[in-house]
Design a protein around this motif. Structure first.
Motif, mmCIF file in Angstrom:
data_model
loop_
_atom_site.group_PDB
_atom_site.id
_atom_site.type_symbol
_atom_site.label_atom_id
_atom_site.label_comp_id
_atom_site.label_asym_id
_atom_site.label_seq_id
_atom_site.Cartn_x
_atom_site.Cartn_y
_atom_site.Cartn_z
ATOM 1 N N THR A 150 0.860 -1.176 0.000
ATOM 2 C CA THR A 150 0.000 0.000 0.000
ATOM 3 C C THR A 150 0.903 1.236 0.000
ATOM 4 N N MET A 151 0.308 2.393 0.051
ATOM 5 C CA MET A 151 1.097 3.634 0.071
ATOM 6 C C MET A 151 1.934 3.750 1.347
ATOM 7 N N PHE A 152 1.611 2.930 2.351
ATOM 8 C CA PHE A 152 2.330 3.016 3.637
ATOM 9 C C PHE A 152 3.526 2.071 3.692
ATOM 10 N N GLY A 153 3.592 1.113 2.775
ATOM 11 C CA GLY A 153 4.680 0.143 2.782
ATOM 12 C C GLY A 153 4.147 -1.253 2.485
ATOM 13 N N TYR A 154 4.761 -2.253 3.116
ATOM 14 C CA TYR A 154 4.369 -3.651 2.902
ATOM 15 C C TYR A 154 3.815 -4.233 4.202
ATOM 16 N N HIS A 155 2.643 -4.846 4.097
ATOM 17 C CA HIS A 155 1.954 -5.387 5.265
ATOM 18 C C HIS A 155 1.915 -6.910 5.220
ATOM 19 N N ILE A 156 2.111 -7.518 6.358
ATOM 20 C CA ILE A 156 1.767 -8.926 6.555
ATOM 21 C C ILE A 156 0.525 -8.883 7.449
ATOM 22 N N ILE A 157 -0.575 -9.426 6.957
ATOM 23 C CA ILE A 157 -1.866 -9.288 7.643
ATOM 24 C C ILE A 157 -2.323 -10.631 8.202
ATOM 25 N N LYS A 158 -2.841 -10.602 9.407
ATOM 26 C CA LYS A 158 -3.398 -11.806 10.033
ATOM 27 C C LYS A 158 -4.786 -11.497 10.576
ATOM 28 N N VAL A 159 -5.751 -12.378 10.307
ATOM 29 C CA VAL A 159 -7.100 -12.247 10.853
ATOM 30 C C VAL A 159 -7.219 -13.158 12.068
ATOM 31 N N THR A 160 -7.573 -12.578 13.195
ATOM 32 C CA THR A 160 -7.657 -13.340 14.446
ATOM 33 C C THR A 160 -9.093 -13.665 14.859
ATOM 34 N N ASP A 161 -10.070 -13.000 14.244
ATOM 35 C CA ASP A 161 -11.466 -13.301 14.569
ATOM 36 C C ASP A 161 -12.362 -12.772 13.453
ATOM 37 N N ILE A 162 -13.501 -13.404 13.266
ATOM 38 C CA ILE A 162 -14.476 -12.981 12.251
ATOM 39 C C ILE A 162 -15.866 -12.961 12.866
ATOM 40 N N LYS A 163 -16.583 -11.859 12.674
ATOM 41 C CA LYS A 163 -17.973 -11.751 13.135
ATOM 42 C C LYS A 163 -18.853 -11.364 11.949
ATOM 43 N N GLU A 164 -19.871 -12.173 11.673
ATOM 44 C CA GLU A 164 -20.797 -11.887 10.582
ATOM 45 C C GLU A 164 -22.151 -11.479 11.139
ATOM 46 N N THR A 165 -22.683 -10.368 10.631
ATOM 47 C CA THR A 165 -24.030 -9.950 11.015
ATOM 48 C C THR A 165 -25.020 -10.773 10.208
ATOM 49 N N PRO A 166 -25.908 -11.536 10.873
ATOM 50 C CA PRO A 166 -26.841 -12.383 10.127
ATOM 51 C C PRO A 166 -27.837 -11.568 9.318
ATOM 52 N N LEU A 167 -28.328 -12.164 8.251
ATOM 53 C CA LEU A 167 -29.284 -11.497 7.372
ATOM 54 C C LEU A 167 -30.506 -11.010 8.131
ATOM 55 N N SER A 168 -30.941 -11.791 9.118
ATOM 56 C CA SER A 168 -32.155 -11.438 9.866
ATOM 57 C C SER A 168 -32.055 -10.070 10.525
ATOM 58 N N LYS A 169 -30.842 -9.656 10.880
ATOM 59 C CA LYS A 169 -30.662 -8.381 11.573
ATOM 60 C C LYS A 169 -30.607 -7.187 10.629
ATOM 61 N N VAL A 170 -30.306 -7.443 9.374
ATOM 62 C CA VAL A 170 -30.159 -6.332 8.422
ATOM 63 C C VAL A 170 -31.161 -6.417 7.270
ATOM 64 N N LYS A 171 -32.105 -7.354 7.360
ATOM 65 C CA LYS A 171 -33.067 -7.558 6.272
ATOM 66 C C LYS A 171 -33.875 -6.288 5.997
ATOM 67 N N ASP A 172 -34.398 -5.660 7.050
ATOM 68 C CA ASP A 172 -35.195 -4.439 6.873
ATOM 69 C C ASP A 172 -34.341 -3.313 6.283
ATOM 70 N N GLN A 173 -33.113 -3.216 6.744
ATOM 71 C CA GLN A 173 -32.203 -2.175 6.254
ATOM 72 C C GLN A 173 -31.932 -2.360 4.764
ATOM 73 N N ILE A 174 -31.695 -3.590 4.342
ATOM 74 C CA ILE A 174 -31.443 -3.873 2.927
ATOM 75 C C ILE A 174 -32.695 -3.595 2.094
ATOM 76 N N LYS A 175 -33.846 -3.967 2.629
ATOM 77 C CA LYS A 175 -35.107 -3.725 1.919
ATOM 78 C C LYS A 175 -35.298 -2.234 1.666
ATOM 79 N N GLN A 176 -35.030 -1.416 2.683
ATOM 80 C CA GLN A 176 -35.164 0.029 2.535
ATOM 81 C C GLN A 176 -34.208 0.559 1.458
#
Length: 297
Positions: free
Chosen positions: A225-251
């Motif tokens: 990137t413009m900042f240099g070279y990164h080694i990236i590690k993901v330590t956790d993943i959280k997904e928001t379920p469709l049920s929680k954002v269904k109304d928002q997507i519909k709008q």
């Protein structure tokens, strides 16, 4: 002056019409040693000012929309809660109110309610299927996924490749970040950057795209990137379920099919019976502006 005019205009809206029909237009409202204000004076002041006309429009249009549609407190509070969440804490919300020109939370809620009424009017008849909602969710999954990310940032690609080899041999990522990362703030925390998502617009897009592709526990190749070279590690993943954002997507999907507000106002104008010539220009139809053609040649 605007505040005073607004107060006078509201007073007019409650009393002037009855005065006109009862012959009480000259009825005294305010008396001073230097002159008096009658209902006729108030009427002329309001109808001759742009602010007065705007208030009359708002009163009439909202009266029609409130008769056609329903807006619940739950709908208003859902949007309000979302704004509060984005603002962070109470001080952040107060700052938001001030920046947007609202005196208090009630004024904001009134504005939210009005916007929902117009949203319902502009999207009246628009249908959104569950398949459309599901497809949108899958196509924009990164918007609803948060990944806790750590990185080691260095200046040279050769250094990044050396760190990559060290990690493959089993060297602890946290210790390497503390020793070698040029990002001293995150480096002190073992490279931890907290949770990121596709909504994290302040981040370098190349870095963000690489992070969102990783699985939990996975480490990237060197990412430039413009900042240099990164080694990236993901330590956790959280997904928001469709049920929680269904109304928002519909709008959001409905909003894409919304009619222009001016088209709705012109339609409402046809339902208004104007009995005073002074009001004719207040509810005059306006053609939607056509996009300007680019210059030729």
């Amino acid at each position: 002056m605007i505040t005073v005019l607004a107060i006078l205009s509201l007073l007019f809206l409650l009393s002037a019409c009855s005065a006109l029909t009862s012959g009480e237009g000259g009825k005294l409202l305010v008396k001073t040693d230097y002159g008096n204000i009658t209902k006729d004076d108030l009427y002329k002041e309001v109808i001759s000012s742009e602010r007065g006309k705007e208030l009359i429009q708002k009163l009439v249009y909202m009266q029609i929309l409130e008769g056609k549609y329903e807006v619940s407190d739950k709908e208003v509070n859902q949007q309000l809660d979302g704004m509060k969440e984005q603002a962070g804490d109470e001080d952040g919300f107060k700052a938001f109110l001030q920046q947007q020109g609202f005196k208090n939370e009630k004024e904001l809620k009134d504005q939210i309610k009005q916007s929902i009424y117009f949203f319902k009017a502009t999207t009246d008849g628009v249908k959104v299927t569950d398949k459309q909602i599901n497809d949108y969710y899958e196509q924009n999954k990164d918007q609803y996924t948060e990944v806790r990310t750590s990185h080691i940032l260095v200046d040279m690609e050769s250094t990044a490749k050396e760190i990559e080899e060290e990690l493959k041999k089993g060297t602890d990522f946290t210790e390497l970040a503390k020793k070698q990362s040029t990002d001293k703030v995150s480096g002190a925390e073992g490279g931890d950057l907290g949770y990121l998502s596709g909504r994290s617009n302040e981040l370098d897009p190349t870095f963000l795209a690489a992070a969102l592709k990783l699985k939990k526990g996975e480490v990237s190749e060197p990412v430039k990137t413009m900042f240099g070279y990164h080694i990236i590690k993901v330590t956790d993943i959280k997904e928001t379920p469709l049920s929680k954002v269904k109304d928002q997507i519909k709008q959001a999907l409905m909003g894409k099919e919304a009619k222009p507000v001016q088209q709705i106002l012109n339609k409402l104008n046809k339902e208004i019976e104007i009995r005073e010539d002074a009001f004719k220009d207040v509810f005059k139809d306006v053609e939607p502006q056509q996009p300007k053609m680019p210059p030729q040649g």
